[in-house]
Write a protein that holds these residues in place. Structure first.
Motif, PDB file in Angstrom:
ATOM      1  N   ILE A  15       6.465  52.966  73.730  1.00 27.12           N
ATOM      2  CA  ILE A  15       7.578  53.436  72.132  1.00 27.12           C
ATOM      3  C   ILE A  15       6.293  53.543  70.783  1.00 27.12           C
ATOM      4  O   ILE A  15       6.227  54.027  69.888  1.00 27.12           O
ATOM      5  N   ASP A  16       5.811  52.288  70.739  1.00 25.59           N
ATOM      6  CA  ASP A  16       5.728  51.385  69.491  1.00 25.59           C
ATOM      7  C   ASP A  16       3.727  52.629  69.317  1.00 25.59           C
ATOM      8  O   ASP A  16       3.862  52.896  68.258  1.00 25.59           O
ATOM      9  N   SER A  17       3.216  52.267  71.386  1.00 28.55           N
ATOM     10  CA  SER A  17       1.954  52.905  70.622  1.00 28.55           C
ATOM     11  C   SER A  17       1.783  54.714  70.442  1.00 28.55           C
ATOM     12  O   SER A  17       1.307  55.348  69.978  1.00 28.55           O
ATOM     13  N   PHE A  18       2.914  55.179  71.181  1.00 24.98           N
ATOM     14  CA  PHE A  18       3.895  57.024  71.307  1.00 24.98           C
ATOM     15  C   PHE A  18       3.678  56.885  69.642  1.00 24.98           C
ATOM     16  O   PHE A  18       2.670  58.079  69.093  1.00 24.98           O
ATOM     17  N   PRO A  83      14.976  57.684  64.576  1.00 26.19           N
ATOM     18  CA  PRO A  83      14.581  56.350  63.603  1.00 26.19           C
ATOM     19  C   PRO A  83      13.626  55.226  63.280  1.00 26.19           C
ATOM     20  O   PRO A  83      12.892  54.981  62.887  1.00 26.19           O
ATOM     21  N   LYS A  84      12.099  55.144  64.674  1.00 26.87           N
ATOM     22  CA  LYS A  84      11.265  54.688  63.982  1.00 26.87           C
ATOM     23  C   LYS A  84      10.520  55.381  63.616  1.00 26.87           C
ATOM     24  O   LYS A  84       9.407  54.749  63.346  1.00 26.87           O
ATOM     25  N   PHE A  85      10.654  56.444  64.469  1.00 25.05           N
ATOM     26  CA  PHE A  85       9.432  57.151  63.361  1.00 25.05           C
ATOM     27  C   PHE A  85       9.427  57.448  62.492  1.00 25.05           C
ATOM     28  O   PHE A  85       8.756  57.471  61.352  1.00 25.05           O
ATOM     29  N   CYS A  86      10.715  57.571  62.045  1.00 27.54           N
ATOM     30  CA  CYS A  86      11.229  57.719  59.872  1.00 27.54           C
ATOM     31  C   CYS A  86      11.076  56.202  59.660  1.00 27.54           C
ATOM     32  O   CYS A  86      10.239  56.893  58.288  1.00 27.54           O
ATOM     33  N   GLU A  87      11.245  55.104  60.362  1.00 25.00           N
ATOM     34  CA  GLU A  87      10.818  54.212  59.232  1.00 25.00           C
ATOM     35  C   GLU A  87       9.327  53.969  59.318  1.00 25.00           C
ATOM     36  O   GLU A  87       9.158  53.391  58.194  1.00 25.00           O
TER      37      GLU A  87
END
Length: 249
Positions: A15-18, A83-87
Motif C-alpha cells: 500500500i505504501d509503495s502504491f 485515508p493514507k493517500f489524503c495524509e
C-alpha cells in the motif's frame, strides 16, 4: 507487477509503495464479493478491464492466492488506501479531491474532517447523491457538472460495487480534469463514523466479513453466506487449471 487471479489481472504492490507511485488512472479494490460478481456481470467485468489498477481488497483472497504459489504483497482496501493517500498529499496543493457517495450529507461531513486534518482545502467538493443516482441521467449529468466546476483532479466515489465502478467508467470521458479515480466503497461512512469498521485484528485475520455480517445480518446474510461461497468453487477450478473466463473478452 501484474498477477492473474480468475479473470482479473491484479496490480500487486504494498500500500505504501502504491501511494508513492500512483499519479493517474482508475483504482478498483476488489474483494471476494466483487470477484464473484465478475463471473456473472459482464458490464461490471468490462468496467474492470477499463481500469488501470485492480488491487486486492481481501485477506481471504490473499490467503487463497498463497495456495497457487503466487502470493500478493499485501491488501490494498479503499478504506486503508484513501485515508493514507489524503495524509500523504495533505500539503500538496496539486491534489484536489471531490467526494461522491454516502447518504444524508456524509460526503460533506467527510470533507470537513479531511480538510481539518489537512489544514487546507484538500477536498474541494462533496456530494451525497439520491437513491436514484446512476439510473437518473439528469442527476448523473448534474453531478458531472458539479465535479467539473469544483476544480477537482481526484474523484473518490463510494457508492458500493458494482455501481461505483460502472459509473466511473461511463462518465470518465465527461470529467477531463480528473486524472485519478478511486473506488472507495464504505470508506466515507467509516471516516464520518456512520458505520463502524471491524477491529484491526479481525481485518488481519480475514474476519472483517464476519464483523459486517454480525453488525447487519439482514443486509449481509445473502451476500456472505450464499453468494460469496461460490468464490471457492471458481478458485478451486483456477487451482486445477480448469477455470474459464465466462465472458471470453
Amino acid at each position: 507487477m501484474i498477477k492473474k487471479l480468475l479473470n482479473i489481472d491484479f496490480y500487486d504492490a504494498t500500500i505504501d509503495s502504491f501511494i508513492e507511485d500512483y499519479s493517474s488512472g482508475v483504482i478498483f479494490p476488489l474483494n471476494v464479493d466483487t470477484m464473484v460478481l465478475l463471473q456473472k456481470d459482464q458490464d461490471f467485468y468490462r468496467a474492470c478491464l477499463a481500469a488501470e489498477y485492480k488491487v486486492v481488497d481481501s485477506q481471504v483472497i490473499i490467503a487463497a492466492a498463497k495456495l497457487s504459489g503466487c502470493p500478493f504483497k499485501g491488501k490494498i482496501s479503499g478504506s486503508d488506501f484513501f485515508p493514507k493517500f489524503c495524509e500523504h498529499h495533505r500539503r500538496n496543493g496539486a491534489f484536489r479531491i471531490f467526494l461522491l457517495g454516502g447518504m444524508n450529507d456524509v460526503a460533506s461531513k467527510v470533507q470537513n474532517i479531511l480538510n481539518c486534518e489537512a489544514g487546507r482545502k484538500l477536498v474541494v467538493g462533496a456530494h451525497s447523491p439520491s437513491n436514484r443516482f446512476g439510473d437518473d441521467e439528469k442527476e448523473n449529468m448534474s453531478v458531472v457538472q458539479m465535479i467539473n466546476a469544483s476544480g477537482a483532479n481526484v474523484l473518490a466515489i463510494g457508492l458500493g460495487a458494482p455501481k461505483q465502478e460502472k459509473w466511473i467508467v461511463r462518465y470518465r470521458p465527461e470529467l477531463p480534469a480528473v486524472t485519478m479515480f478511486i473506488a472507495v466503497g464504505a470508506t466515507l461512512d467509516f471516516i464520518a463514523g456512520t458505520q463502524k469498521r471491524a477491529p484491526v485484528w479481525m481485518q488481519k485475520a480475514a474476519l472483517e466479513w464476519l464483523f459486517r455480517l454480525a453488525s447487519n445480518p439482514k443486509r449481509f446474510f445473502r451476500r456472505y453466506l450464499l453468494r460469496d461461497l461460490s468464490f471457492f468453487f471458481y478458485y478451486g477450478q483456477f487451482l486445477m487449471g480448469k477455470y474459464k473466463n465466462p465472458f471470453h473478452v
